[in-house]
Design a protein around this motif. Structure first.
Motif, PDB file in Angstrom:
ATOM      1  N   GLN A   1      -7.644   1.011   3.586  1.00 40.44           N
ATOM      2  CA  GLN A   1      -7.320   1.642   4.868  1.00 40.44           C
ATOM      3  C   GLN A   1      -7.285   0.609   6.002  1.00 40.44           C
ATOM      4  N   ASP A   2      -7.721  -0.621   5.680  1.00 38.15           N
ATOM      5  CA  ASP A   2      -7.745  -1.672   6.702  1.00 38.15           C
ATOM      6  C   ASP A   2      -6.380  -2.369   6.727  1.00 38.15           C
ATOM      7  N   MET A   3      -5.637  -2.178   7.816  1.00 36.54           N
ATOM      8  CA  MET A   3      -4.255  -2.680   7.882  1.00 36.54           C
ATOM      9  C   MET A   3      -4.191  -4.209   7.777  1.00 36.54           C
ATOM     10  N   GLY A   4      -5.172  -4.897   8.353  1.00 33.15           N
ATOM     11  CA  GLY A   4      -5.196  -6.362   8.281  1.00 33.15           C
ATOM     12  C   GLY A   4      -5.246  -6.853   6.847  1.00 33.15           C
ATOM     13  N   THR A   5      -6.146  -6.261   6.050  1.00 30.15           N
ATOM     14  CA  THR A   5      -6.285  -6.637   4.628  1.00 30.15           C
ATOM     15  C   THR A   5      -5.005  -6.293   3.871  1.00 30.15           C
ATOM     16  N   LEU A   6      -4.458  -5.123   4.156  1.00 30.66           N
ATOM     17  CA  LEU A   6      -3.247  -4.663   3.468  1.00 30.66           C
ATOM     18  C   LEU A   6      -2.077  -5.617   3.718  1.00 30.66           C
ATOM     19  N   VAL A   7      -1.878  -5.989   4.970  1.00 31.84           N
ATOM     20  CA  VAL A   7      -0.780  -6.914   5.315  1.00 31.84           C
ATOM     21  C   VAL A   7      -0.990  -8.260   4.617  1.00 31.84           C
TER      22      VAL A   7
ATOM     23  N   HIS B   1      -4.308  -3.328  -5.108  1.00 30.44           N
ATOM     24  CA  HIS B   1      -5.691  -2.833  -5.217  1.00 30.44           C
ATOM     25  C   HIS B   1      -6.587  -3.969  -5.735  1.00 30.44           C
ATOM     26  N   HIS B   2      -6.091  -4.672  -6.768  1.00 30.15           N
ATOM     27  CA  HIS B   2      -6.832  -5.794  -7.366  1.00 30.15           C
ATOM     28  C   HIS B   2      -7.045  -6.910  -6.322  1.00 30.15           C
ATOM     29  N   ARG B   3      -5.992  -7.257  -5.607  1.00 26.75           N
ATOM     30  CA  ARG B   3      -6.105  -8.314  -4.593  1.00 26.75           C
ATOM     31  C   ARG B   3      -7.096  -7.913  -3.489  1.00 26.75           C
ATOM     32  N   MET B   4      -7.036  -6.628  -3.098  1.00 28.13           N
ATOM     33  CA  MET B   4      -7.963  -6.152  -2.050  1.00 28.13           C
ATOM     34  C   MET B   4      -9.399  -6.139  -2.545  1.00 28.13           C
TER      35      MET B   4
ATOM     36  N   VAL C   1      -0.144  -7.958   0.865  1.00 30.13           N
ATOM     37  CA  VAL C   1       1.304  -7.756   0.671  1.00 30.13           C
ATOM     38  C   VAL C   1       2.045  -9.085   0.857  1.00 30.13           C
ATOM     39  N   LEU C   2       1.681  -9.845   1.885  1.00 27.96           N
ATOM     40  CA  LEU C   2       2.328 -11.150   2.123  1.00 27.96           C
ATOM     41  C   LEU C   2       2.041 -12.126   0.980  1.00 27.96           C
ATOM     42  N   LYS C   3       0.819 -12.059   0.452  1.00 29.20           N
ATOM     43  CA  LYS C   3       0.450 -12.929  -0.676  1.00 29.20           C
ATOM     44  C   LYS C   3       1.298 -12.578  -1.907  1.00 29.20           C
ATOM     45  N   GLU C   4       1.488 -11.278  -2.127  1.00 27.65           N
ATOM     46  CA  GLU C   4       2.313 -10.787  -3.241  1.00 27.65           C
ATOM     47  C   GLU C   4       3.747 -11.313  -3.100  1.00 27.65           C
TER      48      GLU C   4
END
Length: 299
Positions: free
Chosen positions: A237-243, A148-151, A246-249
């Motif tokens: 809800q934006d899959m691009g941002t979510l992916v 959530h913080h990263r987004m 997650v990869l950065k994490e």
């Protein structure tokens, strides 16, 4: 700074059976460190509480005249309670606070002083869970709030505690995602959102799988409702941002990769259930079944 030039705000606390947390929360609010900001009032809206929350607030208000209680006879959903607060509040800057969180001493100052910038319409801080991250559920809760913080750093996403200009008379009372509904209205009026990562809010995530699924399922359902009713989509809800986040994490903490993948599979399952509730069951969870394990922060 004299009180005339300070930015005045009204705080709204929303409670349903929050007897364990309400006094620590009110104490944290009356003891905020303020310079540019003045808290005009703290309004607690208690919706159908039966555990002594109302009596505790009434007692606290006797020695703190800026605190007052509004009782709702029955639970009509948090958005309906927020509408009562919007109607009653004196200030032009409002802060919406869940009854089960604790803000850090400077959080209100950081959220509200930002409104010196007249282009800003709403601000939100960074929720940090008190859960033990050594258990799988604790890891899952910490991970979701880190994502959530990263987004929010990429595209402001506000949650758990939100400050905003009073640019509306009400929000949709059947919204199950009240903060996102406020974001949508504020942005539709041409204002910007600002995420303030050092405005810390302590919260507590679910301790067990059942409560985790219940909470995540409801949130997904609420976001689908928001997209349909207010034509607004939050960044999660934006899959691009979510992916991307997650990869950065995983790049930052490679040893947790398997756990991250397991949590994301669980989140995908919850989103599937939430979508099923929305599209098939036609459910709108604006008065939701409480995930009890998210209550009682031991600070």
């Amino acid at each position: 700074m004299d009180s005339n030039s300070k930015i005045k705000c009204s705080l709204g606390v929303f409670a349903y059976n929050e007897a364990e947390n309400i006094i620590p929360l009110l104490e944290a609010l009356v003891n905020q460190k303020l310079e540019k900001v003045e808290i005009e009032e703290i309004i607690v809206v208690s919706s159908g509480s039966t555990d002594g929350t109302d009596e505790l607030v009434t007692q606290f208000a006797e020695t703190h005249p800026q605190v007052r209680l509004i009782r709702q006879a029955k639970r009509e959903g948090k958005s309906s309670a927020i509408n009562l607060f919007i109607k009653e509040a004196k200030s032009d800057i409002l802060v919406v606070i869940s009854g089960d969180v604790i803000p850090a001493p400077t959080t209100i100052e950081k959220l509200v002083s930002t409104f010196e910038d007249l282009t800003i319409g709403a601000t939100g801080g960074r929720p940090i869970p008190v859960n033990d991250d050594k258990s799988f559920m604790g890891f899952a809760v910490h991970l979701l709030w880190r994502l959530h913080h990263r987004m929010a750093l990429i595209s402001p996403k506000l949650g758990e505690m939100i400050a905003f200009r009073k640019v509306m008379d009400s929000i949709p009372s059947d919204s199950a995602v009240d903060e996102a509904s406020i974001e949508a209205i504020v942005q539709s009026q041409g204002y910007k959102l600002k995420y303030i990562p050092d405005a810390i809010i302590k919260n507590k995530g679910p301790l067990n799988l059942k409560d985790f699924i219940k909470q995540r399922r409801r949130i997904q359902n609420g976001h689908l409702w928001l997209k349909k009713k207010q034509n607004y989509e939050v960044s999660s809800q934006d899959m691009g941002t979510l992916v991307k986040v997650v990869l950065k994490e995983i790049r930052e903490y490679p040893s947790t990769a398997f756990k991250v993948i397991a949590v994301m599979a669980l989140e995908a399952f919850c989103r599937l259930l939430g979508s099923f509730d929305f599209y098939v069951k036609k459910k709108n969870p604006f008065t939701w079944d409480i995930a009890r394990s998210t209550k009682n922060l031991h600070h």
